[in-house]
Design an enzyme around this catalytic site. Structure first.
Site, PDB file in Angstrom:
ATOM      1  CE1 TYR A 151      -3.665   2.195   0.576  1.00 21.20           C
ATOM      2  CE2 TYR A 151      -2.395   3.353   2.517  1.00 21.20           C
ATOM      3  CZ  TYR A 151      -3.655   3.292   1.665  1.00 21.20           C
ATOM      4  OH  TYR A 151      -4.595   4.330   1.834  1.00 21.20           O
ATOM      5  CG  ASP A 246       5.550   3.600   1.312  1.00 23.16           C
ATOM      6  OD1 ASP A 246       5.907   4.337   2.426  1.00 23.16           O
ATOM      7  OD2 ASP A 246       4.439   3.423   0.932  1.00 23.16           O
ATOM      8  CE  LYS A 274       0.346   3.950   8.699  1.00 27.70           C
ATOM      9  NZ  LYS A 274       0.415   3.620   7.176  1.00 27.70           N
TER      10      LYS A 274
HETATM   11  C1  LIG Z   1      -0.070   4.124   6.026  1.00 32.26           C
HETATM   12  C2  LIG Z   1       0.687   4.068   4.857  1.00 32.26           C
HETATM   13  C3  LIG Z   1       0.602   4.982   3.629  1.00 32.26           C
HETATM   14  C4  LIG Z   1      -0.239   6.220   3.675  1.00 32.26           C
HETATM   15  O1  LIG Z   1      -0.051   6.895   4.643  1.00 32.26           O
HETATM   16  P1  LIG Z   1      -1.171   7.802   5.056  1.00 32.26           P
HETATM   17  O2  LIG Z   1      -0.554   8.824   6.161  1.00 32.26           O
HETATM   18  O3  LIG Z   1      -2.260   7.129   5.699  1.00 32.26           O
HETATM   19  O4  LIG Z   1      -1.688   8.864   3.980  1.00 32.26           O
HETATM   20  C5  LIG Z   1       1.659   4.842   2.635  1.00 32.26           C
HETATM   21  N1  LIG Z   1       2.607   3.810   2.688  1.00 32.26           N
HETATM   22  C6  LIG Z   1       2.635   2.939   3.646  1.00 32.26           C
HETATM   23  C7  LIG Z   1       3.706   1.805   3.447  1.00 32.26           C
HETATM   24  C8  LIG Z   1       1.810   2.827   4.763  1.00 32.26           C
HETATM   25  O5  LIG Z   1       1.710   1.878   5.669  1.00 32.26           O
END
Ligand SMILES: *Cc1c(COP(=O)(O)O)cnc(C)c1O
Length: 434
Positions: A151, A246, A274
């Site tokens: 994601y 990411d 996060k």
């Molecule tokens: C949570 C997450 C996102 C998105 O971050 P948001 O602050 O919810 O927009 C993108 N990449 C990874 C790996 C994530 O865990």
């Protein structure tokens, strides 16, 4: 299908959620919170502190979601909240440069091997959107490779086989995402270097780069196989493409310098979110100076944000990172989380349930599945009905787990051995009765 009998009194939660459903789609501001994949009603929180959450009916839970990662020092850490109180007196947003941005930028650049320059944004989604534009602009190529079950936020071009939220709802994709937008998003199974190699060969000089969660958290917890990250580093270099980690979830989570420090593989670009927000809305992207220098206004690649780099978010992040720099912080996270996952798997085995799982530092996961789980397809072989009943049972025992089999769990520096042991005792009771 689901156990709905409950010994918890959740009257207020139910009232509030019923009202919420008339006001907001599904009653929530982010879909996974609605408990759709585990059934039953979501719990409405009143407050959080340390390793715990309290709901509006006064029930207390040991929290293994930690606001999906940011609460790594424990919720409402007194050092962070004290600093925020001081910062708020000077205003909530400047919309102008502030020195706190320099302080945090230096901390992140020092910590994360790939980051020589950084841009602050407001969420992980924003960071990933910006990095995609940057990859394409820098290479002059349009295609990108992502992995099934990873994601990268909810931007159109990443909503292809995108893990937890999407998996949980059983949507292969989302309506409203034009085919023309995702036609340049190529996907491969996680941990499958041969598939990536084939994509590069089938699309010569067209692939801008590869983006991935260096440890997957959004399809459940899936670590990279030995040599996978190294292989991607080599393949991208051979083909003149960029490698993007990411690390929105793994950054400052599985090690202070993220997965790239842990595994010794340095990507070209990195996204963060996060944890570096310390609980405030936050994201960032950074990488090699040569690439980052093309971002506006230093270069032509457009990206901006009204609230980006705001002083409250910067303050929370700086204090959180300072706490994480304390000697032994990651060892403590690792020990406590290892105790949880190893013994949880033992309890599952002793009570006759097929389960597999693992952890790195304070990030963990388990599947109701024989294992091993190397990719999204393996993860999907889990017993989701069993997970739903386990989740509800644990909730009734005062243990708050992520409401989906396809989400990683998180511990914090505030979780004690006693918390872990209480959790294991709860698991023993619940699993014995499943
Ligand atoms: C949570 C997450 C996102 C998105 O971050 P948001 O602050 O919810 O927009 C993108 N990449 C990874 C790996 C994530 O865990």
């Amino acid at each position: 299908m689901l156990a709905t009998t409950t010994s918890l009194n959740t009257t207020r939660s139910q009232e509030i959620f019923a009202a919420a459903q008339k006001l907001m789609p599904g009653g929530v501001s982010s879909l996974i919170r609605a408990f759709r994949s585990v059934g039953g009603q979501p719990i409405v929180f009143d407050r959080v502190a340390g390793a715990y959450a309290w709901d509006v009916d006064g029930n207390q839970y040991i929290d293994y979601v930690g606001s999906w990662g940011p609460a790594i020092c424990g919720h409402a850490h007194p050092v962070v909240t004290a600093a925020l109180k001081e910062a708020i007196a000077k205003g909530t947003s400047f919309g102008a440069p502030c020195e706190l941005e320099n302080i945090l930028a230096e901390m992140v650049i020092k910590a994360v091997p790939s980051i020589e320059m950084i841009r602050f944004v407001n969420s992980g989604t924003e960071a990933c959107m910006a990095v995609l534009r940057l990859m394409r602009a820098f290479t002059g190529r349009e295609k990108v490779i992502k992995f099934e079950g990873c994601y990268h936020g909810h931007a159109d071009m990443f909503l292809v086989k995108a893990g937890s939220g999407v998996a949980t709802l059983g949507l292969p994709d989302s309506p409203g995402v034009p085919k023309s937008v995702t036609s340049n998003t190529l996907t491969a199974p996680y941990n499958d270097l041969a598939a990536v190699k084939a994509l590069f060969e089938e699309n010569p000089h067209q692939i801008a780069g590869v983006i991935l969660e260096p440890v997957v958290g959004n399809a459940g917890f899936i670590p990279p196989a030995t040599g996978f990250l190294e292989g991607l580093r080599q393949l991208t270099q051979e083909h003149g493409a960029l490698l993007v980690f990411d690390e929105v979830m793994t950054g400052f989570r599985i090690a202070y310098g993220g997965a790239q420090e842990k595994f010794g593989v340095t990507p070209d670009l990195t996204t963060l979110g996060k944890i570096i927000g310390g609980g405030l809305p936050v994201g960032a992207y950074g990488g090699r100076q040569e690439i980052m220098s093309t971002v506006a206004p230093a270069g032509p690649v457009y990206q901006a944000g009204t609230l980006s780099g705001n002083p409250l978010a910067m303050t929370a992040r700086i204090k959180t990172l300072e706490l994480l720099q304390q000697p032994g912080a990651y060892e403590q996270l690792d020990q406590i989380t290892k105790r949880l996952t190893e013994r949880l798997l033992q309890v599952a085995q002793a009570t006759g349930h097929a389960a597999c799982g693992g952890q790195i530092s304070g990030m963990f996961g388990f599947f109701f599945n024989e294992g091993p789980v190397h990719n999204y397809e393996d993860a999907q072989r889990s017993d989701l009905n069993k997970f739903a009943r386990f989740h509800r049972g644990m909730l009734e025992q005062g243990i708050y787990l992520a409401p989906s089999q396809f989400e990683a769990g998180f511990t914090s520096l505030a979780h004690t051995e006693a918390d872990i042991d209480r959790t294991l005792e709860a698991a023993r009771i619940v699993l014995s009765n499943l």
